[in-house]
Design an enzyme around this catalytic site. Sequence first.
Site, PDB file in Angstrom:
ATOM      1  CE1 TYR A  20     -55.143  41.355  50.912  1.00  0.00           C
ATOM      2  CE2 TYR A  20     -57.590  40.681  51.012  1.00  0.00           C
ATOM      3  CZ  TYR A  20     -55.975  40.271  51.265  1.00  0.00           C
ATOM      4  OH  TYR A  20     -55.979  39.117  51.694  1.00  0.00           O
ATOM      5  CD  GLU A  42     -55.744  35.954  56.710  1.00  0.00           C
ATOM      6  OE1 GLU A  42     -56.927  35.950  57.466  1.00  0.00           O
ATOM      7  OE2 GLU A  42     -55.797  36.354  55.585  1.00  0.00           O
ATOM      8  CD1 TRP A  50     -58.730  41.370  54.338  1.00  0.00           C
ATOM      9  CD2 TRP A  50     -57.523  40.453  56.107  1.00  0.00           C
ATOM     10  NE1 TRP A  50     -57.486  41.445  54.040  1.00  0.00           N
ATOM     11  CE2 TRP A  50     -56.593  40.817  55.077  1.00  0.00           C
ATOM     12  CE3 TRP A  50     -57.037  40.041  57.014  1.00  0.00           C
ATOM     13  CZ2 TRP A  50     -55.437  40.749  54.933  1.00  0.00           C
ATOM     14  CZ3 TRP A  50     -55.659  40.006  57.344  1.00  0.00           C
ATOM     15  CH2 TRP A  50     -54.860  40.189  56.239  1.00  0.00           C
TER      16      TRP A  50
END
Length: 189
Positions: A20, A42, A50
């Site tokens: 990522y 988000e 995350w």
Amino acid sequence: MNTPINRCTWCLSDPLYIRYHDEEWGKPIYDDETLFALLCLEAMQAGLSWITILKRREQYYQAFDGFNPAKIAQYDDQKINELLQNDGIIRHRGKIRAIINNAKAYLAIKANGSFSDYLWGITTIDGKPVINHPATLAEIPAQTEISAKLAKQLKKDGFTFVGATTCYAFMQAVGMVNDHLIDCQFANK
């Protein structure tokens, strides 16, 4: 002989995080629906890490019709109950309702133009990413005046689960701000 790659230290705990970081994080995105999807993801992160959302990202795309705002805006109580039974996503009624609500707010903004122009116009000057040069993770803020401004405008326009911290993480993710550490090989890419 493999030359080691210098990366931001936050991503080193998991191969998915590394991929990522290397392929997505901090790269400018201008596509309206991709920006909508990432803002939703988000918002799902609020109160979580995350990596928790990243590991479930594909399930989120499946559960929410590829983050198609027009479809999501039509979700009813039956669909919400179905989503609350989906163990591939975070089953938080408020966050699920936020995605539905935010799809409606997105469509209202799109009725007047580009969502990308709307977001980038609030967060940057002339649509150019803000390039920071942090030497350590401690130098990277959780929120800024600009992320607070974005959160305030999004809320004014009907969005929910979009506080200043969530907005700053979003801005980092979509390349509105580049917070790669100065010694990271991806700092200027």
